[in-house]
Enzyme design. Structure first.
Site, PDB file in Angstrom:
ATOM      1  CB  SER A   1      58.019  25.625  19.012  1.00 29.56           C
ATOM      2  OG  SER A   1      57.381  24.714  19.865  1.00 29.56           O
TER       3      SER A   1
ATOM      4  CG  ASP B   1      54.894  19.812  14.499  1.00 35.83           C
ATOM      5  OD1 ASP B   1      55.180  19.125  15.501  1.00 35.83           O
ATOM      6  OD2 ASP B   1      55.153  21.023  14.422  1.00 35.83           O
TER       7      ASP B   1
ATOM      8  CG  HIS C   1      58.117  20.800  16.687  1.00 27.68           C
ATOM      9  ND1 HIS C   1      57.032  21.628  16.445  1.00 27.68           N
ATOM     10  CD2 HIS C   1      58.733  21.311  17.787  1.00 27.68           C
ATOM     11  CE1 HIS C   1      56.991  22.559  17.362  1.00 27.68           C
ATOM     12  NE2 HIS C   1      58.009  22.413  18.178  1.00 27.68           N
TER      13      HIS C   1
END
Length: 334
Positions: A3, A226, A263
């Site tokens: 991320s 995601d 994610h």
């Protein structure tokens, strides 16, 4: 990292190529300013016509009915959302006049979904990709992948809206406005005003010649499902590097997409894998990863294994044996 950590990893490869011999960049928010514009675009659409959380199961069912078998295998995964061709206008059940229940979508709700899946445009040009289908499905906890990121069951502010409001209030523009409203973002005028923050935050530079020249090795991964960060953003970046760096890009940079993964992990795909040991082997033994073993673990047990393949290859079924056993798959062209 993953991320923000993935974005930082790419910034190291792009701007500080001498710092690390090997880098793993997971689900990088590499186009941060573009991501925030994508969030703003969705927020404006949802403000006009929200999608009730209760309708996500119908949405997911229709998406997977349309897309699951496009790769030739019905396995509960969307191998490549770009091959799906899902259209909310064409493929979703429409509510009759005066009806709005959980089995259908109003014309306004369909327009919202067309915005979610459609490209973000400025003066007719694409500035950020539309969201890939696949994250609508419920994960192991029984909650849709969109939960909290794109739709909140209780109507509270989503994470994407909170991120975008903070970005446009304090980072995006030279002038700060703590009361900035996402409704005020003008897509034909305001993107040009983000050039300053783009140069600071974004990790979109495809020139990795410094990293390649000093022998660095880079692995990047993204979950196709995601719900927080757009996986197409990763595809776009990798393809820009291919164009910039040429045919030998895979000699130092490989990109792995994970069907069904949310994610940084989770979801309905084989989201359990390790890229650290492969990058160490690549750096220290010059052994490039031609595939990555990955599993899906449920209630502490491995229920599926698959190889993750370097883009643009995908995991192809050999035609016999369990579809839950990686031994029955190989990495090949689409």
């Amino acid at each position: 990292g993953c991320s923000t950590g993935g974005r930082q990893a790419l910034i190291l490869a792009q701007r500080f190529p001498a710092d690390f011999d090997g880098i793993v960049a997971g689900a990088p928010v590499l186009n941060f300013s573009g991501t925030m514009m994508g969030y703003a675009c969705m927020a404006q659409a949802f403000a006009e016509a929200p999608i009730p959380y209760a309708k996500l199961s119908t949405l997911s069912e229709r998406v997977y009915a349309q897309c699951d078998e496009k790769d030739g295998l019905k396995d509960g995964l969307i191998d490549d959302p770009r091959r799906c061709g899902f259209s909310p206008t064409r493929d979703l059940p429409k509510c009759a006049e005066g009806i709005d229940d959980n089995t259908c979508f109003t014309a306004a709700q369909i327009r919202t979904l067309e915005t979610v899946y459609g490209d973000v445009k400025s003066n007719g040009k694409r500035i950020f990709p539309g969201w890939p289908v696949g994250a609508e499905i419920a994960g192991p906890n029984g909650r849709s992948g969109w939960d909290r990121w794109i739709v909140n069951q209780d109507g509270a502010k989503t994470i994407s809206v909170a991120f975008a409001e903070t970005f446009f209030s304090y980072l995006a523009f030279p002038e700060k406005n703590p009361n900035y409203q996402l409704a005020n973002f003008q897509f034909d005028k305001d993107p040009a005003r983000l050039e300053g923050i783009h140069n600071i935050l974004d990790a979109t530079d495809p020139d990795l010649s410094g990293f390649r020249a000093r022998g660095g090795k880079l692995l990047m991964h993204f979950g196709w499902a995601d719900p927080a960060l757009n996986a197409q953003m990763g595809v776009d970046y990798y393809e820009s590097v291919l164009q910039q760096m040429g045919a030998d890009t895979q000699s130092f940079f490989r990109f792995f997409l994970v069907p069904g993964m949310f994610h940084c992990g989770g979801g309905v795909g084989t989201g359990n894998f390790d890229l650290l040991l492969p990058v160490i082997r690549w750096v220290e033994q010059n052994t490039a990863p031609d595939s990555i073993p990955a599993t899906r673990i449920q209630d502490g047990k491995t229920v599926r294994s698959r190889p993750l393949c370097p883009y643009p290859q995908v995991a192809r079924y050999k035609g016999s044996g369990s579809i839950d056993d990686a031994a029955n798959f190989f990495c090949g062209a689409r």
